[in-house]
Scaffold this active site. Structure first.
Site, mmCIF file in Angstrom:
data_model
loop_
_atom_site.group_PDB
_atom_site.id
_atom_site.type_symbol
_atom_site.label_atom_id
_atom_site.label_comp_id
_atom_site.label_asym_id
_atom_site.label_seq_id
_atom_site.Cartn_x
_atom_site.Cartn_y
_atom_site.Cartn_z
ATOM 1 N N LYS A 101 -5.913 17.275 50.513
ATOM 2 C CA LYS A 101 -5.218 17.069 49.705
ATOM 3 C C LYS A 101 -3.867 17.572 50.368
ATOM 4 O O LYS A 101 -4.221 18.557 51.022
ATOM 5 C CB LYS A 101 -5.453 18.106 48.537
ATOM 6 C CG LYS A 101 -5.571 17.646 47.102
ATOM 7 C CD LYS A 101 -5.930 18.587 46.373
ATOM 8 C CE LYS A 101 -6.084 18.158 44.835
ATOM 9 N NZ LYS A 101 -6.313 19.077 43.775
ATOM 10 N N SER B 101 0.154 23.269 37.824
ATOM 11 C CA SER B 101 0.684 22.906 39.093
ATOM 12 C C SER B 101 1.627 21.740 39.155
ATOM 13 O O SER B 101 2.567 21.979 40.001
ATOM 14 C CB SER B 101 -0.228 23.323 40.041
ATOM 15 O OG SER B 101 -1.119 24.488 40.019
HETATM 16 O O1 PNS Z 1 -7.445 23.366 40.706
HETATM 17 P P1 PNS Z 1 -8.307 22.184 40.652
HETATM 18 O O2 PNS Z 1 -7.894 21.194 41.430
HETATM 19 O O3 PNS Z 1 -8.460 21.679 39.052
HETATM 20 O O4 PNS Z 1 -9.918 22.664 40.982
HETATM 21 C C1 PNS Z 1 -10.838 21.894 41.271
HETATM 22 C C2 PNS Z 1 -12.110 22.289 41.816
HETATM 23 C C3 PNS Z 1 -11.727 23.276 42.854
HETATM 24 C C4 PNS Z 1 -12.638 23.389 40.685
HETATM 25 C C5 PNS Z 1 -13.113 21.474 42.146
HETATM 26 O O5 PNS Z 1 -12.518 20.145 42.790
HETATM 27 C C6 PNS Z 1 -14.187 21.880 43.010
HETATM 28 O O6 PNS Z 1 -15.054 22.819 42.622
HETATM 29 N N1 PNS Z 1 -14.473 21.295 44.397
HETATM 30 C C7 PNS Z 1 -15.192 21.679 45.328
HETATM 31 C C8 PNS Z 1 -16.150 20.665 45.754
HETATM 32 C C9 PNS Z 1 -17.154 20.612 44.828
HETATM 33 O O7 PNS Z 1 -18.026 21.410 44.514
HETATM 34 N N2 PNS Z 1 -17.340 19.449 44.218
HETATM 35 C C10 PNS Z 1 -18.407 19.240 43.077
HETATM 36 C C11 PNS Z 1 -17.794 19.731 41.937
HETATM 37 S S1 PNS Z 1 -16.398 18.549 41.561
#
Ligand code: PNS
Length: 160
Positions: A41, A128
């Site tokens: 990202k 954000s």
């Molecule tokens: O602020 P965001 O981008 O809405 O947060 C998203 C987040 C961090 C909660 C999600 O993308 C995440 O948990 N990413 C880590 C990778 C993961 O565990 N993926 C499987 C579930 S989507």
């Protein structure tokens, strides 16, 4: 001892996030704010900047700490011993995606539960992404983020 994580990108932290942090810190014993280090990202703030901005705003909350992770959230939760995920729901449009994540995390590890807090109505429009869109045009972001962040956000766009 209920240890929870509030995960997210926090790029940048908004008043909406702060509201969820303050409210959820009252219902769990320990709250870790887990900042996602997502190298794919293109984030406005570096991981270190995001972590220190959150620390600055949560320093008076005794049961709140800030950490960071890359990889899977469930793996980070095992590492730190957290079993609860906190997420904010702004509108029905958030629900489908959030439900999918909550259910897949629960399938991955059945000891993990997700608790959703409905966002304060005052911040139900806020994200954000909205902050960045207004800031990129030098718009007024004073109702979106803490005052001490405003110039830091504008500076990012001046350098671009
Ligand atoms: O602020 P965001 O981008 O809405 O947060 C998203 C987040 C961090 C909660 C999600 O993308 C995440 O948990 N990413 C880590 C990778 C993961 O565990 N993926 C499987 C579930 S989507």
């Amino acid at each position: 001892m209920k240890k929870a994580i509030y995960p997210g990108s926090f790029d940048p932290l908004t008043f909406g996030h702060l509201d969820i942090i303050e409210r959820s810190s009252k219902i769990v014993d320990e709250l870790v704010i887990g900042v996602l280090n997502n190298s794919a990202k293109n984030s406005l703030f570096s991981l270190d900047e995001r972590v220190s901005m959150i620390k600055e705003m949560t320093k008076d909350l005794p049961n709140v700490t800030v950490g960071s992770f890359d990889g899977l959230l469930v793996d980070y939760m095992r590492e730190i011993g957290a079993t609860i995920i906190i997420r904010g729901l702004r509108a029905v449009t958030d629900f489908e995606y959030e439900l999918q994540i909550a259910q897949s995390n629960h399938v991955q590890d059945p000891s993990i539960e997700t608790i959703f807090l409905t966002t304060n109505l005052q911040y139900s429009y806020l994200s954000s992404t909205i902050v960045k869109e207004f800031a990129s045009y030098k718009g007024d972001i004073s109702k979106f983020v803490p005052a001490q962040f405003i110039d830091r956000i504008y500076e990012k766009y001046e350098k671009r």
